[in-house]
Each structure stands twice: as C-alpha cells, then as structure tokens.
Design an enzyme around this catalytic site. Sequence first.
Site, PDB file in Angstrom:
ATOM      1  CE  LYS A  45      35.594  48.227  41.047  1.00  0.00           C
ATOM      2  NZ  LYS A  45      36.745  48.931  40.510  1.00  0.00           N
ATOM      3  CE  LYS A 105      37.627  60.833  30.450  1.00  0.00           C
ATOM      4  NZ  LYS A 105      37.654  60.371  31.850  1.00  0.00           N
ATOM      5  CD  GLU A 129      32.080  73.217  35.178  1.00  0.00           C
ATOM      6  OE1 GLU A 129      31.219  74.078  35.152  1.00  0.00           O
ATOM      7  OE2 GLU A 129      32.842  72.989  34.219  1.00  0.00           O
ATOM      8  N   GLY A 187      52.543  58.235  37.584  1.00  0.00           N
ATOM      9  CA  GLY A 187      51.104  58.090  37.775  1.00  0.00           C
ATOM     10  C   GLY A 187      50.284  59.023  36.903  1.00  0.00           C
ATOM     11  CD  GLU A 190      44.123  55.014  33.356  1.00  0.00           C
ATOM     12  OE1 GLU A 190      43.749  53.842  33.520  1.00  0.00           O
ATOM     13  OE2 GLU A 190      43.346  55.970  33.175  1.00  0.00           O
ATOM     14  CE  LYS A 205      38.582  64.690  29.985  1.00  0.00           C
ATOM     15  NZ  LYS A 205      40.020  64.564  30.313  1.00  0.00           N
TER      16      LYS A 205
END
Lengths: 428, 428
Positions: A45, A105, A129, A187, A190, A205
């Site tokens: 970014k 995902k 994976e 952390g 979120e 998932k």
Amino acid sequence: MKPVKVGLLGLGTVGTGVVRIVEGHQEDLSSQVGSPIVIEKIAVKNTEKDRSVTVESSKLTDDPWDVIRDPEIDVIVEVMGGIEQTKSYILEALDRGKHIVTANKDLMALHGAEIMAKAQEKQCDVFYEASVAGGIPIIRTLIEGFSSDRIMKIMGIVNGTTNFILTKMSQEGASYEDVLAEAQQLGYAEADPTSDVEGLDAARKMAILGTLGFRTNVELKDVSVKGISQVSKEDILYAKRLGYEMKLLGIADREDEQVSISVQPTMVRTSHPIAAVNGVYNAVYVYGEAVGETMFYGPGAGEMPTATSVVADLVAVIKNLKLGVNGLKAIVPYKAKKLKSDEQIMFKNFILLQVDDKAGVLAKITQVLAEFDVSLESVVQQPNDQNPDAEIIIVTHNASKASIDKVLNHFESLDVIRRIKSVYRVEG
Amino acid sequence: MKPVKVGLLGLGTVGTGVVRIVEGHQEDLSSQVGSPIVIEKIAVKNTEKDRSVTVESSKLTDDPWDVIRDPEIDVIVEVMGGIEQTKSYILEALDRGKHIVTANKDLMALHGAEIMAKAQEKQCDVFYEASVAGGIPIIRTLIEGFSSDRIMKIMGIVNGTTNFILTKMSQEGASYEDVLAEAQQLGYAEADPTSDVEGLDAARKMAILGTLGFRTNVELKDVSVKGISQVSKEDILYAKRLGYEMKLLGIADREDEQVSISVQPTMVRTSHPIAAVNGVYNAVYVYGEAVGETMFYGPGAGEMPTATSVVADLVAVIKNLKLGVNGLKAIVPYKAKKLKSDEQIMFKNFILLQVDDKAGVLAKITQVLAEFDVSLESVVQQPNDQNPDAEIIIVTHNASKASIDKVLNHFESLDVIRRIKSVYRVEG
C-alpha cells in the site's frame, strides 16, 4: 540455474514472514527445487513505510498490476487479503499463465470454484494451504494423505481468537466481555471482532475443508453459523461440571453422500482429543471410514507459521514447474452436492431451562421431548442459588435438528418454562 | 481408460485392507487417477488358505517372482514384511521399472538409502507412508508440508504396543508384566515382544523420520535405544506425582546441523500435547523453526488405517505415472550427517536414588552434581515406606549426557547411595 521469480502481493504480517523464510532458508529451498527462488516484485500500500524486514526499495510498487503484468514473474504469492479486487488480480494472473499461492480464505471460500476452474483452463497451480489453520498442513492431508479414504467427519478448531477466548473463560472463569477486551489488547482479536466471534471466519475455513473432504462444492451459504458472543460464564461452568469443554467447532459430516456443515459453540467431551486444544492453537480432527480417528494440531495464525505453509506451497508449485506438470493435479470437486435436511442432521444437545420450582414441571417437559421423539441421556433438576426458580439441565441422545427446533418451539409456549437459557450441540 | 495394474506382495492384515480399499473405494479412486486400479496378482505364502476377503484364486501365487516379473504390472505394493529377501524383490522390481509402495519400516530403516538410490537411477517412485505411524500421513507432512521449514525436533509415540502398556500401567497402576500379558492376549503384543518393548521398532521408525526431517541419512545404528521392560509401577507413580506421564518417546533433535536420535522411556510433562496420547494411538510432535509446535495424531497400526496410507501412496504413484513424472520428486538426503557427541546431547533428567537415611547424604549427592556442572530443578528426600532407607528424587535442568553418565558413575561408588533405582529423560 535460472532463478524462479516470484511476485508478492502484500507485505503485512504473512508477507514479511514469506520474505524471511525465502531469504533465510534459501539454501534448503534451492536444494529442493533445483534453482534459486527470487522475490522479484512486491506490491504494497505504502512504498515508504518502515518495515521489519529489509527489501530493496526498487522491488516495491504500490500498484499490484505491476506485479501481475510482469512477464518475468512465474508465481504470484497473494497475501494482501481482500475479496473482489483481489479476485480480479488472481484471475488476470492466471490468464497470463502465472501460478498462484494464496493465504486468502475469504477469497477461496467465496470464489474458490471460479478460481480453480480458471486455473484448470490455464493449466496453472493454485495452492492455498495457508488459508485454513495457518501452519497445519491440513489441505495437503485431505487431498493427498487421505486420497484413499472416505472422510466421514471433520471437526475443526479453526479460529484462534475464539479458542483463546473460550480457553480463558474456561480456565479462569472470566466473562466473555473481559476476555474479549484482553484478546484485543494482546492483538489476538481485532477492534471489530465480528468476523471471528460470530463464527464467520471459521465458516469460511469449513467451506474449504468440506469441499476438499467431501469432494463436493461446499459454499459459504451452505454452512450454518453461530458464534460465541452469547456464551456465558455459567454455560462454561455447566459444561465443565458435565465433563465437557466449550469449543467453537466447525463440523462437517456426511452420511452416504449427504453432507452438513456448521459452526457453533459446542460442548466437547473432555476425553476427546480436540477438547484439549487450548489458546490460539488450531486443530482439525478427521474421521475417515478406513483410517478412523486422526487429529492435526498446530498454530492457526501468526507471521512465521502461516508463511511456512505459503512457502511450502511455493516449493510445490516450483517443483511442478520444473516437471512441467502445473495444474494437472488440481482437485476439482466431482460429486454433486447433497445437503442434509434438518430431519437428517443428527446430534446430541445440551438444553438449560429456567423453570417454575413446583411439582410436575419435569413431567411436562419430558412429555414434550417424548412427543417429538427426542430421547434423553440425562436430565437433572436443581434449585438455582440466585432466584426462586429451578433449573433443568437436559442432555439428549442424538436427535434431529428438526425435532429439537420443534421441541424448543414448544418449550417457548410452555407455561412452566420461564426461559430457555442455553442450547448447545454436544460432541464426543 | 486402460487400467493400472498392481501387484501385491503379501495378503496378511495390511494386504487384506489394501484389497478392501481398492475394491470398496474403486469409484472414488478412479475418479482421482483417471483410470481403474486393478490388483492383478498377489503373492501369498499359502494359496489355499481361507481369507476374510474374496480374491480370485487365479490371481494368487506362492512365488513373489511371478509378481515381480509380470510385465503387465506397473506398481508393486509390498506388505509382506521381511528384510533381505524382500529387498531383493524390491530392487529387482525397480530394475524392471516398476514403482514401489511399501509399509516395511525394517526394510526402509535398514536399506532405505540403497533402495532410494536405485529408484532414482531407474526414475521410479518408492513411497512408504505406512512404514511410520500407520494411518498418520507424517512422511508426506515432513517432505511436503514442512518443505519450507527447518525442523528442529521430532518427538514420536510411534509404537502402539508400548503406548498401550504404559497407558494401562499409568491409568490402572498395573505392573509391566501383567499389562504385557494382557496386550499379548488382545493381540496388541506379539508372543516375542522384544522388538516392541525394547524400542527396536520405534528406533527404525525414528531413523526414517530423522532422515526426512533433517535431510541427512540417519541410520539405525545412529539411534540410541532403551526399551520399557525396566519401567516399574513405582516409576510411573513418581512420574505422575511430579506432573509427568511416562511415554516411550522417539526423540530426534538438532542444533545447527548437529543431530541426535534416540528412543527411551521419557517423563513427559502432562501439559505437553503428546502426554495425552493414550492406548494404541500414535502421535508425532514436530517443532519447526518457523512453524513452531505441531502434532499429528492417529492410529499407528491395524488393517484399515495402515492400508489407508498404502493406498494413498498408490494414488500418488499412479498420478505421477499419468503425468510421466515418477521418481522425479524423490527426496534424497543431501546433508552430510553430523551426530552430536555426548557432550552436546542435552536434556533434563529424573534420577531416583535409594540412600542411607542419615544426615549429610543430600549434601554429598548435590556435591557430585555440582562437580559435573549439573544444576537442579528440584531435589526431594523422603523416607521409604518399605524399608529403613530414604529415597532421593532429583530432577535436573538440561545437562549433557556425558555429564549425567559421569554423575551416575560417581554415584555407583558413593557409599551413602545404596542403589540407583531409576534414571529417565524428562521432556516438556
């Protein structure tokens, strides 16, 4: 030998790990694939930002199309996240004959079928994976390790945030709100934790694992989802008292060719191997008709574990590249999807009711259960310390989702029941 | 499409499972590989024997060479066991360009290097997933799943018989002799249990895992081995009291490029995931520099689990056959082997001593430990219920094997020590 050139989309947590492994393990990697691996270009970014890993500034670009369109690049590693825009990068890269490794995902759960179809058309590899259970090579295991078997059930703790929260609640008797706040500080959660705590991340998932395990195209909309935000301290206490741990479980199971996929807080018998998976760790339990019970355990997220899976995929792509067999081993679901109806979805239930503390209540309740053919493993009535009502704790035998829904519906209108306090699936 | 023809050497437990899976899952298997899979010929000891699986008698032969020399056969599945004679079959089959799937840990541990070299020369596949930990796809995981990482430690419960025995001893307080007899009755232990209980079976599997994990040619003679036949009820009681479970662990670890591989009864901290692996189950714990802690759990033996791995290998061979890439992905160890010296092998120790119950004993003992630079995590002296002596229980911090050997040597000659009752490695 001519180096293999890799384009990286994203240099956040996972991207940084990928750079570290490709550089740090270069000798081991090139011994395996037969040529050096070079990260040629990186889309970020902000090209000016300070980073914890050293990269030549000439390799950075703020335009992902620079990476996609670079004819020198053989493989795109996508670790930037995002869905629609990212999909357009991936599809364009495939159109240009580039192979893809992604940790995304969301993208794979929502657009996996479209992406795999394009990959097949272009004879390109798409490996993902890292999209499920971070460092655990579960996708390989389902595709290759159990290629010979008929997978009947997959149960996954595939979201570290919620497993951290439930583990803390269980071990410390803390409330959901307090532990969520702590997880945010550490952390692990979120600022907006919705995707994790409401089970959406796990559902994505599970759509991927269900597709691979059952070789049918499980879509996100096929997954029934319930999160953990309503799980109380009291529920966890009851679970422990009865010999269960509360876990947010993704469950994909099948009978004959009919499948169901769900995510919900589940009471898991403590003797089940998945009940002992604590903290931010992930685990996937796989029951195969021939192999029986297996479980795969490891870190579900984090810079280096996730990057391990990404780079293992990169090695596989490059090996295929050397052999000229990219895209030829793709697993495209070949079975028609048949979802179980609510009458076919069977499981055990825990039901906690707040009831009038008077004679005949239990009889009325058990009568409702019998009416809808729900048989009982145990039922206990006990006074509640806090108020004049009593509580009834029911654990059913396997019952259909349809029956349980009818029972609960009936309970709503039963005058002796003050409140249906909790209902949980029970496993193990 | 033209069927792929498979020759089977052996129709015992695993061979029977292979036939069942290839027949029962034929549709799923042929969807994956693109053609039918036919078991063309089967070598057995006695072609007249009654079997629990139906095979056309015309397919049976009592001469393995009939199978090896059949030009129609593409892949040999070796599940007959044996070492030298079996090696000659395998080498001849490779010479004839046939690919090999084997479940034979003895063969691979002793002659793996020679067989893989021949396979490479002939561009043939040799796959042996079933040789370690039955139904757990651990070999694939080490080769492919963690191709990107640097494996630092592998700890395995890779022998179901001994894990059954130790689990029973732990859970029921039973003696080694009693549980061994029970295991023999149940068919979990052989009439001559030496290979299992003395750790030889586990050592062979650890040689294979060490070779793959460290990419160096670990041979059986490099594995230091101690079995469980000396483990007493009392030892297990002490372990539990200190918060450990006794497990027969294969441990392969490395520091920089120096490795050590061993098998021994080990006290494992109960909080370690491998401590909870009970009964005949197997598990392999893998610590990678980047991925961190992972563990793979499942059935270590048995007809169908082992056959699952064998047929998964068969699928992989046939996919390669279709792509014309057999033998091109073989992992040949490329690192020079550097074994740790006894000075470099570091671990924690549990030492149980029977001593005179008088003043100054503990001082003398701790002095010996200090002299050889062995620091203590804990030391407890307690009277022994059974006799007038006292017992001293020592748990050391990490100490070199060389130092501990010197300490024990010194202890032998210390007059206050009546007997060194037990010494165990401690992990977790």
